[in-house]
Scaffold this active site. Structure first.
Site, short mmCIF file in Angstrom:
data_model
loop_
_atom_site.label_atom_id
_atom_site.label_comp_id
_atom_site.label_asym_id
_atom_site.label_seq_id
_atom_site.Cartn_x
_atom_site.Cartn_y
_atom_site.Cartn_z
N ARG A 96 -4.26 -10.03 4.23
CA ARG A 96 -4.34 -10.07 2.77
C ARG A 96 -3.01 -9.55 2.22
NH1 ARG A 96 -5.73 -6.61 -1.44
NH2 ARG A 96 -6.89 -7.60 -3.16
N LYS A 104 0.83 -1.20 0.00
CA LYS A 104 0.00 0.00 0.00
C LYS A 104 0.86 1.26 0.00
CE LYS A 104 -4.16 -1.87 0.12
NZ LYS A 104 -5.13 -1.75 1.20
#
Length: 288
Positions: free
Chosen positions: A265, A231
């Site tokens: 995840r 991210k």
């Protein structure tokens, strides 16, 4: 999860491996659009420790171009069907569109991962995506799909704009609203998993705060999934545009585990699995 799959998150945390069958995802777009390559990647992730595979057919990177419901179904359904025919591993469908979720479940998906927390109607209206009328009020269709199928659902925090009066309280209230929608549709508590939605409608500092205080979600009484892998918050922290940030991703997993998250995840399964399991054993080591 379907009857043949079950996890006791009190006794062991779980890695969810990411499989993007998209041409434009920010870190792996185009790599697994061919079924043979997708299967090879799933087999590798399973060997490396993944217990769930999250299949996504639409990129949700910043500035992404939304695609139609039909195109998304055409991307994900053949891949899910091929995985289910060959590899004994549960599949999550990463979508906020009810018809995509229904189609994926019909070909074997065991779980729904909804980045809009059952509020996909707001996203689709904002992006001017038209959904044909189905006879069910649109606001309830994803919740209805989950209720009728009985599969687990990951309810992520998201909103159209990163504007908050009190960030954490507002985030929890947004999630409570999603949970209420789930309950009204008939979704059981045992189906619900929460996700703080790192990278969605949050500033850099808000993302850091959400990770550090993710234990606040756990206090709501549901399992919590955390996804920080690759991210932008990691790249900003390291002041780099490179995707070579595996160490930062692993750090996010370990901190999340300590804060009470039990599903993760990730793109890099082996390294995150090893770090997660080592941290888990240390956290649960017995006095002697």
């Amino acid at each position: 999860m379907r009857n043949e799959y079950s996890f006791n998150l009190d006794t062991e945390p779980v890695i969810m491996g990411i499989l993007n069958v998209t041409p434009d995802s920010f870190s792996d777009g185009g790599k697994y659009t061919e079924i043979d390559k997708a299967l090879i990647q799933v087999e590798k992730m399973a060997r490396d420790g993944a217990k769930i595979i999250d299949v996504g057919g639409e990129s949700t990177r910043p500035g992404y171009e939304p695609i139609s419901v039909q195109e998304e179904i055409e991307r994900v359904s053949p891949v899910i069907q091929a995985i289910k025919d060959r590899i004994p591993i549960p599949i999550s469908i990463d979508t906020y569109k009810p018809k995509v979720a229904r189609a994926a479940i019909d070909v074997g998906a065991d779980m729904v991962n909804d980045i809009w927390g059952l509020k996909g109607h707001k996203a689709m209206e904002f992006m001017d995506l038209k959904e044909p009328k189905s006879g069910i009020p649109f606001i309830k269709t994803m919740a209805k799909v989950v209720a009728e199928s009985g599969v687990p659902v990951v309810i992520s925090h998201n909103r159209l704009h990163a504007q908050y009066e009190n960030f954490m309280e507002d985030m929890l209230d947004d999630l409570r609203e999603s949970i209420d929608m789930a309950h009204q549709a008939g979704v059981k508590d045992g189906q619900i998993i929460l996700d703080p939605g790192i990278g969605f409608a949050k500033t850099y500092n808000q993302n850091l705060y959400a990770i550090n205080h993710v234990d606040q979600l756990r206090k709501m009484g549901y399992p919590v999934l955390l996804g920080v892998s690759r991210k932008s918050v990691l790249r900003k922290t390291l002041n780099t545009d490179s995707l070579d940030i595996l160490g930062a991703s692993v750090a996010g997993t370990v901190v999340g585990l300590e804060r009470g998250c039990r599903m993760f995840r990730v793109h890099d399964v082996k390294e995150n699995y090893q770090a997660m399991m080592m941290a888990w054993k240390l956290m649960n080591s017995q006095r002697y």
